[in-house]
Enzyme design. Structure first.
Site, PDB file in Angstrom:
ATOM      1  N   SER A   1      13.232  94.033 -16.889  1.00  0.00           N
ATOM      2  CA  SER A   1      12.050  94.345 -16.083  1.00  0.00           C
ATOM      3  C   SER A   1      12.190  95.711 -15.426  1.00  0.00           C
ATOM      4  O   SER A   1      13.303  96.172 -15.145  1.00  0.00           O
ATOM      5  CB  SER A   1      11.837  93.281 -15.022  1.00  0.00           C
ATOM      6  OG  SER A   1      12.947  93.218 -14.168  1.00  0.00           O
TER       7      SER A   1
ATOM      8  N   ARG B   1      12.691  87.315  -0.838  1.00  0.00           N
ATOM      9  CA  ARG B   1      12.290  86.992  -2.201  1.00  0.00           C
ATOM     10  C   ARG B   1      12.001  85.501  -2.330  1.00  0.00           C
ATOM     11  O   ARG B   1      12.828  84.658  -2.013  1.00  0.00           O
ATOM     12  CB  ARG B   1      13.371  87.423  -3.184  1.00  0.00           C
ATOM     13  CG  ARG B   1      13.026  87.100  -4.596  1.00  0.00           C
ATOM     14  CD  ARG B   1      13.481  88.158  -5.574  1.00  0.00           C
ATOM     15  NE  ARG B   1      13.333  87.657  -6.927  1.00  0.00           N
ATOM     16  CZ  ARG B   1      12.159  87.589  -7.564  1.00  0.00           C
ATOM     17  NH1 ARG B   1      11.043  88.008  -6.971  1.00  0.00           N
ATOM     18  NH2 ARG B   1      12.089  87.108  -8.791  1.00  0.00           N
TER      19      ARG B   1
ATOM     20  N   TRP C   1      15.147  76.626 -13.069  1.00  0.00           N
ATOM     21  CA  TRP C   1      14.263  77.251 -12.085  1.00  0.00           C
ATOM     22  C   TRP C   1      12.887  76.598 -12.034  1.00  0.00           C
ATOM     23  O   TRP C   1      11.952  77.159 -11.475  1.00  0.00           O
ATOM     24  CB  TRP C   1      14.165  78.748 -12.343  1.00  0.00           C
ATOM     25  CG  TRP C   1      15.456  79.443 -12.023  1.00  0.00           C
ATOM     26  CD1 TRP C   1      16.580  78.892 -11.446  1.00  0.00           C
ATOM     27  CD2 TRP C   1      15.787  80.818 -12.242  1.00  0.00           C
ATOM     28  NE1 TRP C   1      17.570  79.829 -11.312  1.00  0.00           N
ATOM     29  CE2 TRP C   1      17.113  81.027 -11.792  1.00  0.00           C
ATOM     30  CE3 TRP C   1      15.087  81.906 -12.780  1.00  0.00           C
ATOM     31  CZ2 TRP C   1      17.747  82.267 -11.861  1.00  0.00           C
ATOM     32  CZ3 TRP C   1      15.727  83.139 -12.848  1.00  0.00           C
ATOM     33  CH2 TRP C   1      17.036  83.310 -12.391  1.00  0.00           C
TER      34      TRP C   1
ATOM     35  N   HIS D   1      20.302  94.922  -6.455  1.00  0.00           N
ATOM     36  CA  HIS D   1      19.722  94.167  -5.353  1.00  0.00           C
ATOM     37  C   HIS D   1      19.651  94.981  -4.077  1.00  0.00           C
ATOM     38  O   HIS D   1      19.280  94.472  -3.029  1.00  0.00           O
ATOM     39  CB  HIS D   1      20.504  92.872  -5.130  1.00  0.00           C
ATOM     40  CG  HIS D   1      20.460  91.996  -6.345  1.00  0.00           C
ATOM     41  ND1 HIS D   1      21.434  92.043  -7.313  1.00  0.00           N
ATOM     42  CD2 HIS D   1      19.540  91.115  -6.775  1.00  0.00           C
ATOM     43  CE1 HIS D   1      21.116  91.195  -8.275  1.00  0.00           C
ATOM     44  NE2 HIS D   1      19.978  90.625  -7.980  1.00  0.00           N
TER      45      HIS D   1
HETATM   46  N1  GLN Z   1      14.964  90.018 -18.018  1.00  0.00           N
HETATM   47  C1  GLN Z   1      14.887  89.667 -16.650  1.00  0.00           C
HETATM   48  C2  GLN Z   1      14.529  90.874 -15.812  1.00  0.00           C
HETATM   49  O1  GLN Z   1      14.964  91.928 -16.096  1.00  0.00           O
HETATM   50  C3  GLN Z   1      16.190  89.082 -16.156  1.00  0.00           C
HETATM   51  C4  GLN Z   1      16.125  88.733 -14.710  1.00  0.00           C
HETATM   52  C5  GLN Z   1      17.310  87.964 -14.184  1.00  0.00           C
HETATM   53  O2  GLN Z   1      18.373  87.998 -14.701  1.00  0.00           O
HETATM   54  N2  GLN Z   1      17.142  87.272 -13.109  1.00  0.00           N
HETATM   55  O3  GLN Z   1      13.832  90.764 -14.832  1.00  0.00           O
END
Ligand code: GLN
Ligand code: ZN
Length: 777
Positions: A452, A534, A580, A713
């Site tokens: 992402s 979050r 999740w 993060h």
């Molecule tokens: N592919 C997802 C992203 O990049 C992976 C997110 C994650 O590991 N929580 O958002």
């Protein structure tokens, strides 16, 4: 007293806390404004619980970021690097600057301070900030927040609230030694005086019950750790003889810790009877039953959103009532309600949550009502209203058992008919690596990202407009295509080797897939805190899972059409979707997971057929699904790994399967991870300074791997040097030709400017590392 609650969601009915925190961080509101939001959330929560009829209502379950971080601040366990921020100023009496710096890092006023580590809270998707300890660690009572909140709750409620605290032993056990030469439990003697101080002060303020959360009692403990509970609680008891201790653990059985627990000088013991109903009869055999100790029976599921089966709960409770008498029974949710959304009544739109499904659900507020109804049914069996609720509950339970929405025989048959061949790639990794290398032609230390990219306001607005039908599908898609085009250009300019389309069409990596699969329903407002500000809105997996049409092919294919470099297809894996979501509790999780695996497998095949050569199946949640007790690990890992392999194994050798994992310790399940047999794994390591690599000293990880070289993060931009340092540490234990270079997670929560800077540095780091390897050969 008949009922109590262990904790209420603190994000606010409409995520008010998230908004306020983010505005505060952006400098758009003052700390006073943020605190005002905090106050009004607390007030609303207390009133909701009081109106529901809960007898004993918690306070100090509120937090601006995390309850463990609150505890560290209160106990003065502040890592040295935050020293420059220790000063309280009159503008910041709650030390919010220090507090949020510990959570998120601090880069201002020529300071550059790294955030504390964050990790998953037991087997939940909540993350806590890990306390850091040194050999010379000292503690001091540093903050008055707890005491102020007690007074505040008392005023709002007009009754005495029950402060909730992490108990001293779990507080230490959940922390981390930051240097060698001591063990965290050694610090207990230094820590307990502060707890005594806290408890005495609460007692002086008029507290009577206090809830001490010791969730580590659900874990495998050593005898020394158990002894720590014994001595700690004896000491606290002596210090505050008049305070009533309610000891709470949850998420698992007390198991072999029960003998220790039963001897503790406590006034009430909480049992999670949802996760472990069997322990009730065990407890009734202990000496605890012969004392005046109360039992808090957690019968209403605090981890899931299904309505309670009231007939079953009453049956479950009965032996305790018979043995102890009704006055020694307290009813409660199984754990803090932090892990479920606030209120089903916020769900108004029928199209998102059909009425038939809605009647099967209970969120936090409804769970309070369930607890109170159960208590009423116990105390006044003839109570009319409670009887009506019980009848309605019965009807809803029966409706759910037989609903045609749930059952799909073809899907069940496909799971039944799975064979070993379905979880086996055609050739072993070595052979696949050769084939893939020949086709992909990637450099040493290929660079990539996790999927992402920053989700800007415009992107969110575009999605929202489409959802509200204010934008046509064509306009919506044109907008996404534009974002993808820009992202591809941007990645080419940065010089990344394996590109991604950016996931702009996704709200959330699980919700996105859930929406495209049958068997899922969605709330509009069912938010749950994941970490800090979050929040996630877990899909509700209520029935057999089926993929009616391809889910990602369109975007992957479009992105690939724009560039000669390989674009990675991006999928969420079956275990993570399971983990999740709020998952149906009417069949084993394994079966549900394999249904998901088959749906993902079909998508993988479609991507490959559309010319996508690299496909990432994210499984960040695989570790957190691990049972809390080691004796149950193998069973779980066997089906979890199988599910991943079922999803990944349909494709030919030339298709490179990636997976990604984050936010956990992986060292203890490294062999299961290897067993997943992904061609490449990208994995979180940077926050813990690559501790993961310790595992590779003794374990030859066979496949390719990208240990994250920087922490996404935090908004902090990592330097080239620090990433090279991490890379060199990886090279010391892993063959260079198997190494990838990538951030440690997706970038959606970041902003573009810092992302660009960070990735520029990352590409530079890979380049320099390549040169250094060529120099040495
Ligand atoms: N592919 C997802 C992203 O990049 C992976 C997110 C994650 O590991 N929580 O958002
Ligand atoms: Zn991740």
């Amino acid at each position: 007293m008949r009922t109590h609650n262990l904790g209420y969601p603190r994000i606010g009915n409409h995520r008010e806390l998230k908004r306020a925190c983010e505005q505060f961080w952006a400098g758009k509101i003052t700390s006073q404004q943020l605190q005002q939001v905090g106050r009004s959330i607390r007030e609303a929560n207390w009133q909701t619980q009081q109106q529901a009829g809960i007898s004993l209502i918690p306070c100090n379950d509120f937090s601006y970021y995390d309850q463990m971080l609150d505890m560290s601040l209160m106990l003065g366990a502040i890592p040295e690097r935050f020293e420059p921020l220790q000063q309280t100023t009159s503008a910041d009496p709650d030390r919010l600057t220090l507090y949020f710096a510990m959570a998120r890092g601090y880069q201002q006023n020529e300071l550059d301070i790294k955030a504390m580590e964050m990790t998953k809270w037991f087997d939940t998707n909540y993350h806590y900030i890990v306390p850091e300890f040194t050999a010379t660690q000292s503690f001091q009572l540093l903050s008055d927040t707890l005491f102020n909140e007690f007074d505040e709750a008392r005023k709002v409620l007009g009754q005495i609230p029950k402060p909730v605290l992490i108990g001293p032993v779990s507080y230490l056990l959940l922390g981390k030694e930051k240097e060698a030469g001591f063990q965290k439990l050694d610090l207990l003697d230094r820590l307990l005086p502060i707890y005594e101080q806290i408890l005495s002060r609460l007692q002086a303020q008029g507290a009577n019950w206090i809830q001490l959360d010791e969730p580590c009692l659900a874990l495998d403990l050593t005898q020394a750790q158990r002894d720590a509970f014994t001595s700690a609680y004896a000491q606290l008891r002596r210090a505050t003889p008049d305070l009533k201790f309610l000891l709470a653990s949850y998420f698992e059985c007390y198991g072999d810790n029960l003998a220790t627990v039963a001897q503790l000088p406590i006034d009430a013991l909480h049992l999670d009877l949802v996760r472990c109903s069997g322990q009730l009869s065990d407890i009734l055999q202990t000496e605890l039953a012969h004392r005046s100790t109360l039992l808090s029976l957690g019968v209403v599921d605090g981890r899931n959103i299904w309505i309670n089966n009231q007939d079953q709960s009453l049956q479950l409770i009965q032996p305790a009532v018979d043995a102890l008498g009704i006055d020694r029974i307290l009813l409660a949710p199984s754990c803090s309600l932090l892990h479920v959304p606030c209120d089903l009544q916020n769900e108004t739109a029928d199209q998102s949550l059909p009425a038939e499904i809605k009647q099967w659900l209970a969120f936090a507020r409804q769970k309070l009502d369930e607890v109170v109804t159960l208590a009423t049914l116990l105390h006044e069996p003839e109570n009319q209203i409670a009887q009506q609720k019980r009848a309605a509950n019965r009807a809803a339970i029966i409706n759910r058992q037989h609903s045609p929405l749930i059952h799909r025989p073809a899907v069940q048959a496909r799971v039944q008919n799975l064979t070993d061949a379905d979880s086996q790639r055609n050739s072993p990794f070595g052979q696949r690596q050769t084939t893939q290398q020949a086709e992909l032609n990637l450099p040493l230390f290929p660079t990539t990202t996790i999927g992402s990219f920053p989700q800007t306001e415009a992107i969110r607005a575009n999605r929202a407009k489409r959802k509200k039908q204010e934008k046509s599908q064509a306009d919506y898609e044109a907008f996404i295509e534009e974002q993808i085009r820009e992202a591809i250009d941007w990645q080419e300019t940065l010089g990344l080797d394996v590109l991604v389309h950016g996931e702009f069409e996704r709200n959330d990596m699980v919700e996105y897939f859930g929406e495209l699969l049958d068997g899922f329903a969605f709330s509009e407002n069912g938010w749950v805190q994941s970490y800090g500000s979050r929040c996630v809105k877990p899909p509700i997996l209520y029935g057999d899972v089926y993929r009616p049409a391809p889910m990602t092919v369109r975007w992957a294919q479009f992105a690939q059409s724009l560039t000669p470099r390989p674009v990675k297809g991006m999928l969420t894996g079956p275990v993570t979707i399971l983990q999740w979501s709020f998952v149906r509790d009417d069949q084993p999780r394994r079966d549900t997971c394999l249904q998901l695996a088959l749906a993902v497998r079909d998508e993988v095949m479609d991507l490959a057929n559309a010319g996508i050569q690299i496909i990432q199946i994210d499984e960040p949640a695989i570790r957190e699904g691990l049972p809390l007790r080691q004796e149950n690990w193998t069973t779980y890992l066997t089906w979890a790994v199988q599910a991943f392999r079922v999803a990944a194994s349909g494709v030919a050798d030339n298709i490179q399967i990636h997976t990604h994992m984050c936010y956990s310790e992986f060292n203890d399940i490294i062999d299961a991870i290897a067993d997943m047999d992904a061609d490449v794994i990208t994995i979180e390591t940077s926050r813990s300074q690559m501790e993961l690599l310790d595992a590779f000293v003794n374990f030859n990880y066979p496949n390719e791997i990208g240990p994250g070289v920087y922490d996404i993060h935090s908004p902090r931009v990592p330097t080239v040097e620090e990433m090279i340092r991490l890379l060199h540490r990886a090279m010391a234990v892993l063959p260079a030709r198997n190494l990838w270079v990538n951030p440690d997670c997706g970038l959606k929560t970041r902003r573009w400017p810092e992302t660009t800077e960070a990735l520029k540095n990352m590409v530079q780091a890979a380049k320099q590392a390549r040169e250094s390897v060529f120099e040495t050969v």
